[in-house]
Design a protein around this motif. Structure first.
Motif, PDB file in Angstrom:
ATOM      1  N   GLN A   1       0.012 -11.152  -4.598  1.00 55.36           N
ATOM      2  CA  GLN A   1      -0.191  -9.720  -4.434  1.00 55.36           C
ATOM      3  C   GLN A   1       0.744  -8.946  -5.359  1.00 55.36           C
TER       4      GLN A   1
ATOM      5  N   SER B   1      -6.980 -10.436  -3.777  1.00 53.09           N
ATOM      6  CA  SER B   1      -5.670 -10.890  -4.225  1.00 53.09           C
ATOM      7  C   SER B   1      -5.578 -10.701  -5.738  1.00 53.09           C
TER       8      SER B   1
ATOM      9  N   SER C   1       0.854  -1.178   0.000  1.00 55.09           N
ATOM     10  CA  SER C   1       0.000   0.000   0.000  1.00 55.09           C
ATOM     11  C   SER C   1       0.892   1.230   0.000  1.00 55.09           C
TER      12      SER C   1
ATOM     13  N   SER D   1     -13.084  -1.493   4.147  1.00 49.78           N
ATOM     14  CA  SER D   1     -12.373  -1.671   2.886  1.00 49.78           C
ATOM     15  C   SER D   1     -12.443  -3.136   2.472  1.00 49.78           C
TER      16      SER D   1
ATOM     17  N   SER E   1     -10.449 -10.223   1.321  1.00 54.76           N
ATOM     18  CA  SER E   1     -10.475  -9.799   2.721  1.00 54.76           C
ATOM     19  C   SER E   1     -11.394  -8.595   2.838  1.00 54.76           C
TER      20      SER E   1
ATOM     21  N   GLU F   1      -9.900  -3.603  -8.553  1.00 54.08           N
ATOM     22  CA  GLU F   1     -10.316  -2.401  -7.839  1.00 54.08           C
ATOM     23  C   GLU F   1     -11.793  -2.096  -8.073  1.00 54.08           C
TER      24      GLU F   1
ATOM     25  N   GLU G   1     -13.687  -4.540  -5.966  1.00 54.02           N
ATOM     26  CA  GLU G   1     -13.599  -4.183  -4.541  1.00 54.02           C
ATOM     27  C   GLU G   1     -14.630  -3.122  -4.180  1.00 54.02           C
TER      28      GLU G   1
ATOM     29  N   ARG H   1      -5.205  -5.827 -11.899  1.00 56.10           N
ATOM     30  CA  ARG H   1      -5.326  -5.046 -10.666  1.00 56.10           C
ATOM     31  C   ARG H   1      -6.412  -3.980 -10.815  1.00 56.10           C
TER      32      ARG H   1
ATOM     33  N   GLU I   1     -10.159  -6.036   0.043  1.00 55.28           N
ATOM     34  CA  GLU I   1      -8.892  -6.303  -0.624  1.00 55.28           C
ATOM     35  C   GLU I   1      -8.989  -7.615  -1.395  1.00 55.28           C
TER      36      GLU I   1
END
Length: 346
Positions: free
Chosen positions: A46, A114, A15, A110, A121, A84, A87, A80, A112
């Motif tokens: 990740q 993988s 992060s 939030s 998560s 997002e 997410e 990625r 997250e």
């Protein structure tokens, strides 16, 4: 002595302002700070950023580092970006489910994913005192995302403030935790007292509702400087006279002394001398009599009856110079103990 093999170790963060984790990079992978890499962690694959090149390091004991799989490619960046978007959708769904199930005190913070989407998560905060049951919430999330392992992880108020960001309690446009703090230190109310900060809750509490992280920034310097300075109400000698310490200034290594007939003045620590419990430090009384000392009994009631007037004047002048009381003899006759008095009463 056998030479231990060396490993090319680099630090990676996941992060913008996060903890640094060490990984081993193969010799054929040329990395510089700022490169994006793909690594395997306890939370799945990740995408991280190289923050520091540590270099060749021998393995500490039996420990080892996980290896960097590869440099990130365009496909990884695209994946990625897709994650997002997912997410944001899952975060909105989680908040609606929390509201629908009437989970008071639970807030979705939030989400997250993988890199491959196999592990998810969901970070949440809980302000209640009793334990909350989130089994039904997890089942609904599993129905929303298929073929993924979902984990509900609770975070504290400091982590929530770090994730949301915003203005700090001191007025800075960005909070310290969101700007440069990678880890949270233990903060106590003693740190505020040591630095002379007002204990008003609004003065020492951050936006997270906990003690401000900045209380630890200068605490060690204050603590070290205070050890070298006299405490309040101690008697000290200054270049202009004797007085009592009114306040301590650790940053300036100085004290404010209250001197009779002069007032309060500031002096550096090098200009003062501590008085050890005596108003006249130049006189060092003996603690025990030596063998040649003679114990003299003086009857103060008859003192001065047979003394001439000239002697009385000289003695009075000496008393005025010493503070009005005169100098007493070193030793007097020992008074009877309390045990003898108690025996007489019986």
């Amino acid at each position: 002595m056998e030479n231990k093999p060396l490993h090319n170790v680099v630090s990676v963060r996941f992060s913008k302002v996060g903890k640094l984790y060490h990984f081993e990079a193969d010799a054929d992978i040329n990395l510089i700070p700022g490169d994006q890499v793909v690594v395997e962690t306890a939370r799945g694959w990740q995408l991280g950023e190289v923050a520091q090149i540590i270099g060749d390091v021998s393995t500490p004991g039996e420990g080892s580092w996980k290896k960097i799989d590869r440099k990130a490619t365009e496909e990884d960046f695209q994946q990625r970006k897709t994650n997002e978007e997912k997410e944001a959708e899952l975060l909105e769904f989680s908040r609606k489910e929390i509201k629908a199930q009437n989970l008071d005190g639970v807030k979705a913070v939030s989400v997250e994913f993988s890199l491959d989407g196999s592990r998810i998560s969901v970070l949440y905060s809980y302000e209640g005192e009793n334990k909350v049951e989130l089994k039904n919430l997890k089942q609904e999330i599993n129905k929303f995302v298929h073929h993924s392992q979902v984990e509900l992880r609770q975070v504290g108020p400091r982590d929530v403030a770090k994730i949301f960001g915003g203005m700090g309690a001191c007025g800075l446009p960005t909070r310290c935790c969101s700007k440069f703090l990678t880890d949270f230190s233990s903060i106590s109310i003693r740190m505020a007292k040591e630095q002379g900060i007002s204990l008003t809750p609004t003065e020492i509490t951050g936006m997270c509702g906990r003690l401000r992280c900045c209380l630890i920034y200068e605490y060690e310097m204050y603590a070290e400087n205070r050890k070298q300075l006299p405490k309040r109400n101690k008697r000290v000698l200054t270049p202009v006279g004797e007085g009592k310490v009114f306040d301590v200034l650790p940053l300036k290594m100085a004290v404010i002394v209250d001197i009779p007939e002069i007032g309060r003045k500031e002096f550096f620590n090098s200009d003062i001398q501590l008085v050890d419990g005596s108003s006249y430090p130049q006189i060092q009384p003996k603690i025990r009599p030596e063998e040649n000392d003679v114990v003299i009994e003086v009857d103060e009631s008859n003192e001065g009856e047979n003394e001439p007037e000239s002697g009385i004047k000289e003695r009075n002048q000496g008393k005025n110079q010493q503070g009005g009381k005169g100098r007493r003899p070193r030793w007097r006759k020992r008074r009877p103990s309390n045990q003898n008095k108690s025996n007489d009463r019986k």
